[in-house]
Design a protein around this motif. Structure first.
Motif, PDB file in Angstrom:
ATOM      1  N   GLY A 171     -58.345  46.515 -65.909  1.00 52.65           N
ATOM      2  CA  GLY A 171     -59.062  47.601 -65.243  1.00 52.65           C
ATOM      3  C   GLY A 171     -58.870  48.897 -66.009  1.00 52.65           C
ATOM      4  O   GLY A 171     -58.462  48.900 -67.180  1.00 52.65           O
ATOM      5  N   LEU A 172     -59.127  49.991 -65.363  1.00 52.24           N
ATOM      6  CA  LEU A 172     -59.019  51.293 -66.015  1.00 52.24           C
ATOM      7  C   LEU A 172     -57.619  51.515 -66.595  1.00 52.24           C
ATOM      8  O   LEU A 172     -57.457  51.890 -67.756  1.00 52.24           O
ATOM      9  CB  LEU A 172     -59.371  52.402 -65.016  1.00 52.24           C
ATOM     10  N   MET A 173     -56.605  51.247 -65.794  1.00 53.89           N
ATOM     11  CA  MET A 173     -55.235  51.481 -66.248  1.00 53.89           C
ATOM     12  C   MET A 173     -54.820  50.466 -67.309  1.00 53.89           C
ATOM     13  O   MET A 173     -54.280  50.828 -68.357  1.00 53.89           O
ATOM     14  CB  MET A 173     -54.263  51.444 -65.067  1.00 53.89           C
TER      15      MET A 173
ATOM     16  N   ALA B 144     -56.648  48.588 -69.330  1.00 52.79           N
ATOM     17  CA  ALA B 144     -57.382  48.786 -70.579  1.00 52.79           C
ATOM     18  C   ALA B 144     -56.851  49.998 -71.337  1.00 52.79           C
ATOM     19  O   ALA B 144     -56.727  49.971 -72.565  1.00 52.79           O
ATOM     20  CB  ALA B 144     -58.872  48.946 -70.288  1.00 52.79           C
ATOM     21  N   GLY B 145     -56.527  51.053 -70.609  1.00 56.38           N
ATOM     22  CA  GLY B 145     -55.980  52.248 -71.258  1.00 56.38           C
ATOM     23  C   GLY B 145     -54.627  52.005 -71.888  1.00 56.38           C
ATOM     24  O   GLY B 145     -54.358  52.425 -73.013  1.00 56.38           O
TER      25      GLY B 145
ATOM     26  N   GLN C 261     -55.157  49.926 -75.013  1.00 53.83           N
ATOM     27  CA  GLN C 261     -55.703  50.713 -76.120  1.00 53.83           C
ATOM     28  C   GLN C 261     -54.623  51.565 -76.782  1.00 53.83           C
ATOM     29  O   GLN C 261     -54.472  51.567 -78.000  1.00 53.83           O
ATOM     30  CB  GLN C 261     -56.835  51.605 -75.628  1.00 53.83           C
TER      31      GLN C 261
ATOM     32  N   ASP D 216     -56.997  39.011 -67.680  1.00 53.10           N
ATOM     33  CA  ASP D 216     -57.775  39.478 -66.542  1.00 53.10           C
ATOM     34  C   ASP D 216     -58.462  38.268 -65.918  1.00 53.10           C
ATOM     35  O   ASP D 216     -58.552  37.202 -66.525  1.00 53.10           O
ATOM     36  CB  ASP D 216     -58.819  40.512 -66.977  1.00 53.10           C
TER      37      ASP D 216
ATOM     38  N   ARG E 123     -63.509  45.401 -71.382  1.00 51.50           N
ATOM     39  CA  ARG E 123     -63.092  46.801 -71.278  1.00 51.50           C
ATOM     40  C   ARG E 123     -61.852  47.065 -72.129  1.00 51.50           C
ATOM     41  O   ARG E 123     -61.681  48.145 -72.670  1.00 51.50           O
ATOM     42  CB  ARG E 123     -62.795  47.164 -69.815  1.00 51.50           C
TER      43      ARG E 123
END
Length: 92
Positions: A60-62, A64-65, A68, A81, A89
């Protein structure tokens, strides 16, 4: 305090601080502070081997961040996932 001079101001501040220090809110804030400070300490000591691979569950957003930033810093990243769209993502 300010209108009656420095001595009166210091006395008023001391009294107010003493009252605030005994509130449930103060006790809760102290618990948060001491708890977060304790968590920052590594109770297991220095790792035997350096970390080279990081596993992340959830892209999710967290997740994937984190993936990265970790990849940019040179870590090998394993990202899991429930679906392929989520993994996409983490690749961008």
């Amino acid at each position: 305090g300010a209108e009656q001079g420095l001595e009166a101001g210091l006395k008023a501040e001391s009294k107010a601080f003493g009252e605030l220090a005994q509130t449930p809110e103060c006790n809760a804030l102290q618990g948060i502070f001491f708890g977060s400070t304790a968590l920052k300490k590594n109770r297991f000591g220095t790792p035997e081997k350096p970390v080279t691979t990081i596993g992340i569950l959830g892209a999710g957003l967290m997740g994937a961040g984190i993936a990265q930033v970790s990849a940019q810093r040179g870590y090998r990243v394993l990202l899991k996932d429930l679906n392929l769209a989520g993994l996409g993502r983490g690749l961008n």
